[in-house]
Design an enzyme around this catalytic site. Sequence first.
Site, PDB file in Angstrom:
ATOM      1  N   SER A 183     -47.255  50.317 -34.021  1.00 54.10           N
ATOM      2  CA  SER A 183     -48.164  50.701 -32.926  1.00 54.10           C
ATOM      3  C   SER A 183     -48.061  52.173 -32.555  1.00 54.10           C
ATOM      4  O   SER A 183     -48.661  52.614 -31.571  1.00 54.10           O
ATOM      5  CB  SER A 183     -47.873  49.840 -31.691  1.00 54.10           C
ATOM      6  OG  SER A 183     -46.541  50.036 -31.295  1.00 54.10           O
TER       7      SER A 183
ATOM      8  N   THR B  90     -47.162  50.851 -27.185  1.00 49.00           N
ATOM      9  CA  THR B  90     -47.082  52.294 -26.931  1.00 49.00           C
ATOM     10  C   THR B  90     -45.680  52.692 -26.501  1.00 49.00           C
ATOM     11  O   THR B  90     -45.073  51.995 -25.688  1.00 49.00           O
ATOM     12  CB  THR B  90     -47.999  52.625 -25.719  1.00 49.00           C
ATOM     13  OG1 THR B  90     -49.264  52.077 -25.969  1.00 49.00           O
ATOM     14  CG2 THR B  90     -48.061  54.109 -25.473  1.00 49.00           C
TER      15      THR B  90
ATOM     16  N   THR C  66     -49.161  56.758 -29.214  1.00 53.04           N
ATOM     17  CA  THR C  66     -49.560  55.431 -29.727  1.00 53.04           C
ATOM     18  C   THR C  66     -50.606  55.548 -30.830  1.00 53.04           C
ATOM     19  O   THR C  66     -51.319  56.553 -30.927  1.00 53.04           O
ATOM     20  CB  THR C  66     -50.161  54.586 -28.581  1.00 53.04           C
ATOM     21  OG1 THR C  66     -50.336  53.249 -29.015  1.00 53.04           O
ATOM     22  CG2 THR C  66     -51.510  55.111 -28.132  1.00 53.04           C
TER      23      THR C  66
ATOM     24  N   ARG D 189     -62.477  54.703 -30.728  1.00 49.43           N
ATOM     25  CA  ARG D 189     -61.892  54.261 -29.453  1.00 49.43           C
ATOM     26  C   ARG D 189     -60.663  55.110 -29.093  1.00 49.43           C
ATOM     27  O   ARG D 189     -59.825  55.420 -29.929  1.00 49.43           O
ATOM     28  CB  ARG D 189     -61.470  52.802 -29.575  1.00 49.43           C
ATOM     29  CG  ARG D 189     -60.883  52.181 -28.306  1.00 49.43           C
ATOM     30  CD  ARG D 189     -59.372  52.206 -28.284  1.00 49.43           C
ATOM     31  NE  ARG D 189     -58.821  51.451 -27.158  1.00 49.43           N
ATOM     32  CZ  ARG D 189     -57.537  51.454 -26.825  1.00 49.43           C
ATOM     33  NH1 ARG D 189     -56.669  52.162 -27.514  1.00 49.43           N
ATOM     34  NH2 ARG D 189     -57.108  50.764 -25.800  1.00 49.43           N
TER      35      ARG D 189
ATOM     36  N   THR E  73     -47.770  51.205 -20.553  1.00 51.68           N
ATOM     37  CA  THR E  73     -47.983  50.600 -21.863  1.00 51.68           C
ATOM     38  C   THR E  73     -48.927  49.418 -21.642  1.00 51.68           C
ATOM     39  O   THR E  73     -49.050  48.928 -20.528  1.00 51.68           O
ATOM     40  CB  THR E  73     -46.659  50.146 -22.498  1.00 51.68           C
ATOM     41  OG1 THR E  73     -46.934  49.547 -23.769  1.00 51.68           O
ATOM     42  CG2 THR E  73     -45.916  49.145 -21.633  1.00 51.68           C
ATOM     43  N   GLY E  74     -49.591  48.988 -22.691  1.00 48.66           N
ATOM     44  CA  GLY E  74     -50.483  47.838 -22.535  1.00 48.66           C
ATOM     45  C   GLY E  74     -51.943  48.220 -22.697  1.00 48.66           C
ATOM     46  O   GLY E  74     -52.257  49.242 -23.315  1.00 48.66           O
TER      47      GLY E  74
HETATM   48  N1  GLY Z   1     -51.835  51.767 -24.129  1.00 48.89           N
HETATM   49  C1  GLY Z   1     -52.263  52.186 -25.374  1.00 48.89           C
HETATM   50  C2  GLY Z   1     -53.665  51.977 -25.672  1.00 48.89           C
HETATM   51  O1  GLY Z   1     -54.334  51.215 -24.989  1.00 48.89           O
HETATM   52  O2  GLY Z   1     -54.153  52.547 -26.615  1.00 48.89           O
END
Ligand code: GLY
Length: 316
Positions: A78, A178, A196, A206, A229-230
């Site tokens: 990730s 992340t 990330t 994106r 994170t998330g």
């Molecule tokens: N938190 C990392 C992402 O949504 O890309």
Amino acid sequence: MKRRKFLRTGILGLASPVILAKSKNMKNNKNNPVVLSTWNFGLAANEQAIKILRKGGNAMDAAEMAARHAESDPDNNSVGLGGLPDEKGKVTLDACVMDSKGNAGSVAFLQNIKHPVSVARKVMDDTKHVMLVGEGARQFAVSSGFEETNLLTKKSENEWKKWLKNKREMTPHETHDTISVLVQDKNGDLSGACTTSGWAYKMHGRVGDSPIIGSALFVDNEIGSAAATGLGEEVIKTVGSFLVVEMMRQGYPPEQACKEALNRVIKLHNGKPDFQIGYIAMRKDGEVGAACLKWSFEYALYKKNKNKLYKTKGMM
Ligand code: GLY
């Protein structure tokens, strides 16, 4: 509004004189460096930061080195090298840094560069901008001496090819890990970094929260720092890390400040969010906290010469 009332409640109509007094009196944690980072791979990342801090290095260098460690790990799917690609098979990276002076740098949708966090640092240090994206960010990286490299490992390519067969929608918590790092150095100065490869098999183009200053990362050297994170989309919509720091400014302890920011998300989703967000927070006096929406969340904390993994349970 009458002038007298305006003066009493402050410009935003929120800050009370008592709260401001608390923030002003925040003790500085000197000579006791602290490193806080997300997930279990934060432990090894913290070790890199600790090396810098033991030599008397500053919080920004330490946070960058920690993030670079996660970016180099091909088994971390990730972040950086080995990150799972987007729907077109491209590994696209987001990263940001923020230092104790309020300087910030970030890159988004960067491809073929192994250390986006260091490119973000260069944007901060060497340009008059905060954010570079895509091809412009890549060109800047190359002109700054970064080598181009293929970040799609055989393992991640095979995973992507498997995914192509049925294109199952990945839930973000399946792949979102992340790394965000918060550091306080021996002078008590705060800095942070976040990096990330984002949501696996995302739409091409994106960008998540990780390069957005205030969403994935915020540092206020008088109050504290926070990182996320998330599911980036939901962190962006609530400007999460800035909110956590502002909650600490209002007097909430770090863990409670993280929970207050998550409460906004819970409310927006009628009490039933079905995704994960985790926050970590560090206060100027060296206190730390973390919270997550659901399931559980691990974070690595180095404090008083010990580097340990902790687990926090979801709020719901
Ligand atoms: N938190 C990392 C992402 O949504 O890309």
